[in-house]
Motif scaffolding. Structure first.
Motif, PDB file in Angstrom:
ATOM      1  N   HIS A 251       0.846  -1.193   0.000  1.00  0.00           N
ATOM      2  CA  HIS A 251       0.000   0.000   0.000  1.00  0.00           C
ATOM      3  C   HIS A 251       0.885   1.248   0.000  1.00  0.00           C
ATOM      4  CE1 HIS A 251      -3.053   2.914   0.672  1.00  0.00           C
ATOM      5  NE2 HIS A 251      -2.586   3.243   1.851  1.00  0.00           N
ATOM      6  N   ASN A 252       1.959   1.196   0.758  1.00  0.00           N
ATOM      7  CA  ASN A 252       2.900   2.325   0.825  1.00  0.00           C
ATOM      8  C   ASN A 252       4.274   1.790   0.440  1.00  0.00           C
ATOM      9  OD1 ASN A 252       4.428   4.559   1.373  1.00  0.00           O
ATOM     10  ND2 ASN A 252       3.570   4.918   3.408  1.00  0.00           N
TER      11      ASN A 252
ATOM     12  N   PHE B  13       3.624  -3.834  -7.009  1.00  0.00           N
ATOM     13  CA  PHE B  13       2.376  -3.129  -7.262  1.00  0.00           C
ATOM     14  C   PHE B  13       2.145  -2.204  -6.079  1.00  0.00           C
ATOM     15  CE2 PHE B  13      -2.166  -2.358  -7.292  1.00  0.00           C
ATOM     16  CZ  PHE B  13      -2.469  -2.237  -8.640  1.00  0.00           C
ATOM     17  N   ASP B  14       1.844  -0.945  -6.352  1.00  0.00           N
ATOM     18  CA  ASP B  14       1.672   0.073  -5.314  1.00  0.00           C
ATOM     19  C   ASP B  14       0.213   0.512  -5.316  1.00  0.00           C
ATOM     20  OD1 ASP B  14       1.734   2.219  -3.609  1.00  0.00           O
ATOM     21  OD2 ASP B  14       3.465   3.189  -4.539  1.00  0.00           O
ATOM     22  N   THR B  15      -0.577   0.076  -4.320  1.00  0.00           N
ATOM     23  CA  THR B  15      -1.994   0.431  -4.328  1.00  0.00           C
ATOM     24  C   THR B  15      -2.202   1.923  -4.096  1.00  0.00           C
ATOM     25  OG1 THR B  15      -2.225  -0.108  -1.975  1.00  0.00           O
ATOM     26  CG2 THR B  15      -2.745  -1.845  -3.559  1.00  0.00           C
TER      27      THR B  15
ATOM     28  N   LEU C 233      -0.431   4.370  -5.325  1.00  0.00           N
ATOM     29  CA  LEU C 233      -0.288   4.988  -6.639  1.00  0.00           C
ATOM     30  C   LEU C 233      -1.519   4.700  -7.498  1.00  0.00           C
ATOM     31  CD1 LEU C 233       1.668   6.574  -8.463  1.00  0.00           C
ATOM     32  CD2 LEU C 233       2.560   4.387  -9.251  1.00  0.00           C
ATOM     33  N   ALA C 234      -2.031   3.468  -7.413  1.00  0.00           N
ATOM     34  CA  ALA C 234      -3.223   3.114  -8.179  1.00  0.00           C
ATOM     35  C   ALA C 234      -4.431   3.937  -7.723  1.00  0.00           C
ATOM     36  CB  ALA C 234      -3.518   1.622  -8.026  1.00  0.00           C
ATOM     37  N   MET C 235      -4.551   4.153  -6.409  1.00  0.00           N
ATOM     38  CA  MET C 235      -5.648   4.970  -5.894  1.00  0.00           C
ATOM     39  C   MET C 235      -5.547   6.399  -6.412  1.00  0.00           C
ATOM     40  SD  MET C 235      -5.713   3.790  -1.928  1.00  0.00           S
ATOM     41  CE  MET C 235      -5.739   2.055  -1.481  1.00  0.00           C
ATOM     42  N   HIS C 236      -4.338   6.927  -6.452  1.00  0.00           N
ATOM     43  CA  HIS C 236      -4.128   8.291  -6.921  1.00  0.00           C
ATOM     44  C   HIS C 236      -4.575   8.418  -8.375  1.00  0.00           C
ATOM     45  CE1 HIS C 236      -2.159  12.258  -6.995  1.00  0.00           C
ATOM     46  NE2 HIS C 236      -1.832  11.955  -8.228  1.00  0.00           N
ATOM     47  N   ALA C 237      -4.311   7.391  -9.173  1.00  0.00           N
ATOM     48  CA  ALA C 237      -4.696   7.423 -10.580  1.00  0.00           C
ATOM     49  C   ALA C 237      -6.206   7.252 -10.740  1.00  0.00           C
ATOM     50  CB  ALA C 237      -3.957   6.326 -11.347  1.00  0.00           C
TER      51      ALA C 237
ATOM     52  N   ARG D  60      -7.388   9.459  -0.540  1.00  0.00           N
ATOM     53  CA  ARG D  60      -6.942   8.195  -1.126  1.00  0.00           C
ATOM     54  C   ARG D  60      -6.355   7.237  -0.091  1.00  0.00           C
ATOM     55  NH1 ARG D  60      -5.487  12.362  -4.305  1.00  0.00           N
ATOM     56  NH2 ARG D  60      -3.494  12.473  -3.250  1.00  0.00           N
ATOM     57  N   ASP D  61      -6.740   7.362   1.172  1.00  0.00           N
ATOM     58  CA  ASP D  61      -6.208   6.430   2.158  1.00  0.00           C
ATOM     59  C   ASP D  61      -6.839   5.054   1.946  1.00  0.00           C
ATOM     60  OD1 ASP D  61      -8.461   6.068   4.512  1.00  0.00           O
ATOM     61  OD2 ASP D  61      -8.598   7.995   3.474  1.00  0.00           O
TER      62      ASP D  61
END
Length: 263
Positions: free
Chosen positions: A170-171, A191-193, A195-199, A206-207
């Motif tokens: 996640h971080n 995989f960075d969740t 970063l995916a949330m930000h997109a 986006r927490d």
């Protein structure tokens, strides 16, 4: 009115999108009032909200997810997210879990809890891992790292070096810095969740909790843990057995939801 509380959506309960229950044990999913779309709604040309206090385009999308998910849950089409969780300070149990669950997997979610927010100085307290079994069940473990022995350290090192294993964080920046400094090198793919949330949701909160509640049916586990911490400052300061247990459960749920969000 349903929950008997006067609160705003966000950091205080009830959290937007999270599963709550009223006094009659009916499921409640708090979300924005749809009229907020009419008040302003949409993003301006610079990517920010238009004037008037309405919802951004991303928030409108999340409102749509909330409505669809609550409708599906009421019809029995969307089950409650209930990962299988294990918490332990036994190195042998940790190694056995890794061999049984991670070794045959192609993806693992990793989350760490530390004693500092500075990754260059932090010590590991808990290591959380989660995988999705072929049955679709999400399985998670949280291991109290100060009790790790050589076998537990080697099991985690071997996991981090696998080139065929997708490591989900996640971080990513914080966790990788801590793990590489204290355990050993980490080989991709990653995989960075976050970063995916930000997109997926620009201009939105986006927490992990907010986005998890958008896609999964689960209670506000992060909020409830933080609330307990604020109410039991002495337990937190002394790292009591109850604090360790609650933090480990929090760590396991973080890992489980991080893995479940990847699809």
């Amino acid at each position: 009115g349903l929950l008997g509380e006067q609160v705003t959506l966000g950091g205080r309960q009830p959290r937007r999108g999270a599963l709550h229950y009223d006094a009659r044990k009916r499921a409640v999913f708090p979300t924005w009032h749809p009229a907020a779309i009419l008040r302003a709604g949409g993003d301006d040309t610079k990517g920010g909200k238009k004037g008037g206090g309405g919802l951004s385009d991303a928030e409108i999308e999340m409102l749509g997810f909330d409505i669809e998910r609550s409708w599906q849950f009421s019809r029995g089409e969307r089950p409650l997210f209930k990962p299988t969780v294990q918490i332990t300070d036994n190195p042998a149990a940790f190694v056995a879990w890794v061999r049984a669950n991670v070794v045959p997997a192609k993806r693992v979610a990793i989350d760490v809890e530390t004693d500092s927010v500075d990754p260059t100085a932090a010590n590991l307290l808990l290591v959380g891992l989660a995988v999705t079994a072929p049955s679709g069940e999400v399985r998670a473990i949280s291991f109290w790292w100060p009790s790790a022995n050589a076998a537990a350290i080697e099991a985690l090192r071997a996991l981090l070096l696998r080139e065929d294993l997708l490591k989900v964080f996640h971080n990513l920046q914080f966790d990788v810095l801590v793990l590489e400094r204290l355990v050993g090198p980490i080989v991709g793919p990653f995989f960075d969740t976050m970063l995916a949330m930000h997109a997926a949701f620009p201009e939105c909160k986006r927490d992990l909790g907010s986005v998890a509640h958008t896609f999964l049916v689960l209670p506000p586990w992060k909020f409830l843990f933080r609330l307990w911490e604020r109410q039991h400052k002495q337990d937190v300061a002394n790292r009591t057995e109850e604090w360790v247990r609650r933090t480990a459960m929090y760590n396991a749920w973080d890992s489980a939801t991080t893995d479940a969000l990847v699809p």
